[in-house]
Design an enzyme around this catalytic site. Structure first.
Site, mmCIF file in Angstrom:
data_model
loop_
_atom_site.group_PDB
_atom_site.id
_atom_site.type_symbol
_atom_site.label_atom_id
_atom_site.label_comp_id
_atom_site.label_asym_id
_atom_site.label_seq_id
_atom_site.Cartn_x
_atom_site.Cartn_y
_atom_site.Cartn_z
ATOM 1 N N CYS A 22 21.733 -44.942 -37.450
ATOM 2 C CA CYS A 22 22.520 -43.886 -36.811
ATOM 3 C C CYS A 22 22.328 -44.030 -35.313
ATOM 4 C CB CYS A 22 22.094 -42.499 -37.287
ATOM 5 S SG CYS A 22 23.032 -41.157 -36.504
ATOM 6 N N CYS A 43 30.529 -41.263 -34.213
ATOM 7 C CA CYS A 43 29.633 -42.078 -35.041
ATOM 8 C C CYS A 43 29.239 -43.297 -34.223
ATOM 9 C CB CYS A 43 30.326 -42.495 -36.339
ATOM 10 S SG CYS A 43 29.333 -43.618 -37.371
#
EC number: 5.1.1.7
Length: 277
Positions: A75, A220
């Site tokens: 992430c 993202c």
């Protein structure tokens, strides 16, 4: 006594960050799912846990749990938050950190303007490393959908699996419906994040991402890196690309396919709290 947490976000991709260095934390899948609920819990895209590392050269373990409770290996937006969290709360005085996730190592650099640059490693295209069930590596793959139609897409790993589709207009792209079908497609045995990419010019792309375990998020980091890598490899874009997401812009730099790819962007603190149950 409850568990202290900090709410943070990177371009609206939001997290709770937990200090596992000074607290003993063992959350179950169901507990994470409850906390992620935006009506009855705190609400977040991912739960981030920073823990001490016993490995030389690694400052911390960085664990990432999606809203469905699944632990994942990457992430990028969360990594920027982890870097600022570690320094702000005195877990380190360093501006350059190395952290280990479930699947990869990441170098994090806190810049003078408090943005964070993340070394995301070298993208991987081999189907077995994504993972994608395919006979051989190809620039593009064709997937059969539930309705019998097919969709063409690129596939890449940035420490987690990504599919990237080129679209003419991301505003009208079927991100949730098509994104969900692709994310759960049996050819992706660990599910997949799905990016819908619109090329604006030689140095800019627009992007929306359906994240596995979350649905569409407004930013993202690893999805931005995946899309930029695909744009550079197959559509001849620049080695420095601005990725415009609904939550804002990220800068991706990739000098050549054998070099690590670098993500730079902001991270922000929102509030502190205590988990009571």
């Amino acid at each position: 006594m409850g568990i202290k947490f900090t709410k943070m976000h990177g371009l609206g991709n939001d997290f709770i960050v937990l200090d596992g260095v000074n607290q003993s934390i063992q959350l179950t899948v169901k507990q994470i799912q409850k906390l992620a609920n935006r009506h009855t819990g705190i609400g977040f895209d991912q739960c981030l846990l920073i823990e001490s590392s016993q490995t030389e050269g690694i400052d911390f373990n960085y664990r990432i749990f999606n809203a469905d409770g699944q632990e994942v290996g990457q992430c990028g937006n969360g990594a920027r938050c982890i870097a600022l969290f570690a320094r702000y709360y005195g877990l380190t005085a360093k501006n350059k950190l190395t952290v280990a996730t479930k699947t990869t190592l990441m170098d994090l650099i806190i810049n003078e303007d408090n943005s964070v640059s993340v070394n995301m490693g070298v993208p991987r295209l081999a189907p077995g490393e994504i993972p994608l069930l395919a006979d051989r590596q190809s620039p593009e793959y064709s997937l059969e959908l539930n309705n019998g139609n097919t969709v063409n897409l690129h596939a890449i790993s940035i420490g987690n699996p990504h599919a990237v589709l080129l679209v003419e207009n991301i505003d009208t792209a079927p991100v949730n419906s098509l994104g969900q079908q692709i994310s759960f497609h049996p050819q992706f045995p660990e599910q997949v994040n799905v990016g819908f990419m619109q090329i604006v010019n030689h140095e800019k792309i627009n992007l929306r991402v359906y994240e596995r375990g979350c649905g569409e998020t407004i930013a993202c980091g690893s999805g931005a890196v995946a899309a930029a890598a695909i744009a550079r490899l197959f559509y001849n874009l620049s080695d420095k690309i601005t990725v415009h997401l609904p939550g804002g812009d990220l800068c991706i730099q990739w000098p050549c396919p054998t070099a690590p790819i670098i993500l730079t962007g902001p991270a922000a603190f929102v509030y502190e709290g205590t988990l009571l149950s």
